[in-house]
Design an enzyme around this catalytic site. Sequence first.
Site, PDB file in Angstrom:
ATOM      1  N   THR A   6       0.553  -0.749  -0.053  1.00 16.35           N
ATOM      2  CA  THR A   6       0.233  -0.039  -0.013  1.00 16.35           C
ATOM      3  C   THR A   6       0.729   0.996   0.295  1.00 16.35           C
ATOM      4  OG1 THR A   6      -2.197  -1.396   1.238  1.00 16.35           O
ATOM      5  CG2 THR A   6      -1.779   1.121   0.921  1.00 16.35           C
ATOM      6  N   HIS A  54      -7.485   4.800  -0.757  1.00 14.10           N
ATOM      7  CA  HIS A  54      -7.627   4.499   1.109  1.00 14.10           C
ATOM      8  C   HIS A  54      -8.743   4.670   1.278  1.00 14.10           C
ATOM      9  CE1 HIS A  54      -3.918   3.160   3.473  1.00 14.10           C
ATOM     10  NE2 HIS A  54      -5.105   3.293   4.710  1.00 14.10           N
ATOM     11  N   GLY A  86     -15.938   2.518  -1.575  1.00 19.16           N
ATOM     12  CA  GLY A  86     -17.166   3.231  -1.797  1.00 19.16           C
ATOM     13  C   GLY A  86     -18.886   1.199  -2.037  1.00 19.16           C
ATOM     14  N   ARG A 142     -14.865  -0.766   4.734  1.00 21.34           N
ATOM     15  CA  ARG A 142     -15.958  -0.657   5.257  1.00 21.34           C
ATOM     16  C   ARG A 142     -17.712  -1.279   5.802  1.00 21.34           C
ATOM     17  NH1 ARG A 142     -14.151   4.577   3.817  1.00 21.34           N
ATOM     18  NH2 ARG A 142     -13.207   5.942   5.361  1.00 21.34           N
TER      19      ARG A 142
END
Length: 389
Positions: free
Chosen positions: A158, A280, A313, A335
């Site tokens: 990353t 990110h 998203g 998330r």
Amino acid sequence: MASTKDWFETVEEAQHRAKKRLPRSVYLALVAGTEKGLTANDNVAAFDELAWRPHVADLAAKRETATTVMGQEMSMPVLISPTGVQAVHPDGEVAVARAAAAEDVAMGLSSFASKPVEEVGAAHSKLFFQMYWVGSRETILARAERARAAGAKGLIMTLDWSFASRRDWGSPPIPEKIDVKNALKFAPEVLRKPRWLATYLRTGAIPELSVPNLALDGQEPPNFFGAYGEWMGTALPRWEDVAWLREQWGGPFMLKGVTRVDDARRAVDAGVSAISVSTHGGNNLDSTPGAIRSLPGIVDAVGDQVEVVMDGGVRRGADVVKAMALGAKAVMIGRAYLWGMAAGGERGVQNVLSILRSGIDEALLGLGKSSVHDLTREDVIVPPGFTRD
């Protein structure tokens, strides 16, 4: 299946339950983005600008969702994105690994995770280990080899976390450790969430703020701020560092955080196996376009040379299908599964993956596709000015 106390029907409902269940600071840490949250919001909003071009007859009676990413066969094109220090449930990344194994999808484990890679690798064989450029080359390689020994099949590097001192939008203060002083400080909001507190009390554990996967040879694991300090003190990586680590690793290697075509081409030159088009989660440079907007240009530039996945998203199975129609091999979710874990632990993560699986199948049905591999840009309407190249 209608929602029940132990089951929910949408990722939005998982988020709602997470908000009700978690202490305010813990919940805010899950939804925070950098500065004004423009990128974090656009990651989600951009999907709504893409419209379908459905068929109405000769639809496929059965739909195939299986795919392969970095050599790992998966039942659907969804990977668990690596996320650090998971304080939403005492089982943390181990619970996520078990859910991913049950649903047969691969998992990325953060080097900033709250659980050791050995424990997570024992729970799921389709594991990719994520690393930042933290420490010396020798230390970085030693951590990678530790992950390999624990069963990691691929490495994720990353590079899209470059902000230094700016507070995340909406992010709460994070204590260095849970001691008496901090326990008293956070007690009012914790006591308002007795179910979350009871989950920890039943295990005899407290939210873990150490970073065990950065420790080597029996060292004491640093806490989050110690790990962050080591990252801040490390010289910024160069493309030759990426190529060096990829060569040393010698196996599947993903570079995460690409949003530009020229960076995608440099990643290919460095020999990577895969690219994750990612912002990110909106936690890097605010005002970067939502990741789905950058996807088509990168796919056009390098999609015939490396696997391109997208991260940012994704809230519905339909979002997965939209990303694949624009050329992604798969998507990564962050998330969404954390909200699922907050809502119901391991079962909650599996619940989220099941929701995405159903949504993928429904979108394929409406589009008249028998496989996720049959999707093309003709299946979506991309409005003028949508992409950002």
